[in-house]
Design an enzyme around this catalytic site. Structure first.
Site, PDB file in Angstrom:
ATOM      1  N   TYR A 110       0.829  -1.203   0.000  1.00  0.00           N
ATOM      2  CA  TYR A 110       0.000   0.000   0.000  1.00  0.00           C
ATOM      3  C   TYR A 110       0.863   1.251   0.000  1.00  0.00           C
ATOM      4  O   TYR A 110       0.669   2.166  -0.807  1.00  0.00           O
ATOM      5  CB  TYR A 110      -0.931   0.018   1.216  1.00  0.00           C
ATOM      6  CG  TYR A 110      -1.445   1.406   1.523  1.00  0.00           C
ATOM      7  CD1 TYR A 110      -2.365   2.027   0.684  1.00  0.00           C
ATOM      8  CD2 TYR A 110      -0.961   2.133   2.621  1.00  0.00           C
ATOM      9  CE1 TYR A 110      -2.812   3.316   0.936  1.00  0.00           C
ATOM     10  CE2 TYR A 110      -1.404   3.414   2.879  1.00  0.00           C
ATOM     11  CZ  TYR A 110      -2.325   4.005   2.039  1.00  0.00           C
ATOM     12  OH  TYR A 110      -2.748   5.282   2.283  1.00  0.00           O
ATOM     13  N   ALA A 111       1.809   1.323   0.937  1.00  0.00           N
ATOM     14  CA  ALA A 111       2.655   2.512   1.036  1.00  0.00           C
ATOM     15  C   ALA A 111       3.472   2.712  -0.243  1.00  0.00           C
ATOM     16  O   ALA A 111       3.656   3.847  -0.698  1.00  0.00           O
ATOM     17  CB  ALA A 111       3.571   2.385   2.244  1.00  0.00           C
TER      18      ALA A 111
END
Length: 331
Positions: free
Chosen positions: A141-142
């Site tokens: 996600y990051a």
């Protein structure tokens, strides 16, 4: 003024839309409703669909030729889920964002406010970070957020777009008028899990107790979602002054500048709620990191923005929202 909000039926996007309406700005909502809620679009121009759908984007601009800026909040955001499904996350957050920008450019829109994330920082010791701190995203996600920032910066450097990336820290709370709030019934973040434990009378798991922080638990910078919405209004208002040919892309952190550990969040929750939490120590979740808080000098200097709400006010608003959520959202 009219603003297109992609992901405008989600938690952040719908709150930004509420703030826009309060200030006389017309929000146009685009959302696939994969995680957003149709109820959050009531009374707002709404288009159900995907940001990669070029024909739909063309139709939106044809029917709303006065759109002057775009707020891009459309993304999948659950860290453990991204670890389990990286392909889905890269497709939804990166590939579709590239398609989206292509469609915006074709329609003559070059003002983009991007919902980025503080998770892109190398947050391994709980320290404070500013916009020039080293990056080191620790989850798929990051990494999708970091990739989008780099991709947008390259597009901006080529003179094809201007992009203001707002790096959110940890949103809590709800629209003060209770029009919108966190749409998930069982959210995965710490405060959501606390509220679930509070409602069910179960123990709250403190996931990770050996981080290099002052009490061994993860540290986060909790910022009220209504403060985040105010920052978006400031970003839209000051966009042309901040983003120029000489500086076509820029990142700004949005947080309180005050870090709160999980144990401190539990203590703050107990100060607000009528029943103390029972906690139990547990192992970290996949993708979890020690965390960080922000230095907010750039937001104050460039946006004229400082957060107004306290941690306790954010917790109280979250509890107030939970009490009305099920009446508003028909699961």
């Amino acid at each position: 003024m009219t603003v297109l909000i992609a992901g405008g039926a989600g938690y952040i996007g719908s709150t930004v839309a509420s703030a826009c309406m309060d200030e006389g700005i017309t929000p146009v909502i685009l959302d696939s409703l994969v995680s957003g809620r149709r109820e959050f679009t009531d009374g707002r121009a709404f288009y159900e669909g995907d940001i990669r759908d070029g024909a739909l984007i063309d139709r939106i601009f044809s029917e709303h030729p006065d759109i002057s800026a775009v707020v891009h909040c459309a993304a999948l955001i659950v860290v453990p889920e991204s670890v389990a499904d990286p392909i889905g996350y890269y497709e939804a957050n990166v590939t579709k964002s590239l398609d989206f920008v292509r469609h915006l450019r074709r329609n003559g829109c070059d003002r983009l406010v991007f919902s980025s994330s503080a998770s892109i920082y190398r947050a391994d010791d709980g320290s404070s970070v500013d916009e020039d701190s080293p990056l080191g995203p620790q989850s798929p996600y990051a990494r999708t957020k970091a990739m989008c920032e780099e991709m947008f910066a390259d597009i901006a450097a080529a003179g094809q777009m201007r992009v203001l990336s707002l790096r959110y820290f940890n949103p809590i709370g709800a629209d003060p008028k209770m029009r919108t709030g966190l749409q998930l019934k069982r959210p995965s973040h710490a405060l959501g899990k606390m509220i679930q434990a509070y409602q069910e009378g179960t123990a709250f798991p403190v996931t990770g107790t050996h981080y290099p922080t002052r009490d061994g638990t993860g540290i986060r910078d909790y910022v009220h979602v209504w403060d985040l919405a105010a920052a978006h209004l400031a970003a839209i208002d000051r966009f042309d002054a901040l983003l120029t040919e000489a500086r076509p892309s820029l990142a700004i952190n949005l947080g309180t500048g005050s870090g709160t550990t999980v144990r401190e969040l539990c203590a703050a929750f107990d100060r607000v709620a009528d029943t103390p939490l029972v906690t139990v120590d547990a192992e970290p979740r996949p993708g979890d990191v020690a965390g960080a808080c922000t230095k907010s000098d750039r937001a104050r200097q460039l946006l004229g923005w400082t957060p107004k709400f306290s941690l306790e006010e954010g917790i109280r608003a979250s509890l107030d929202w939970i009490r009305v959520r099920d009446e508003m959202l028909k699961d």
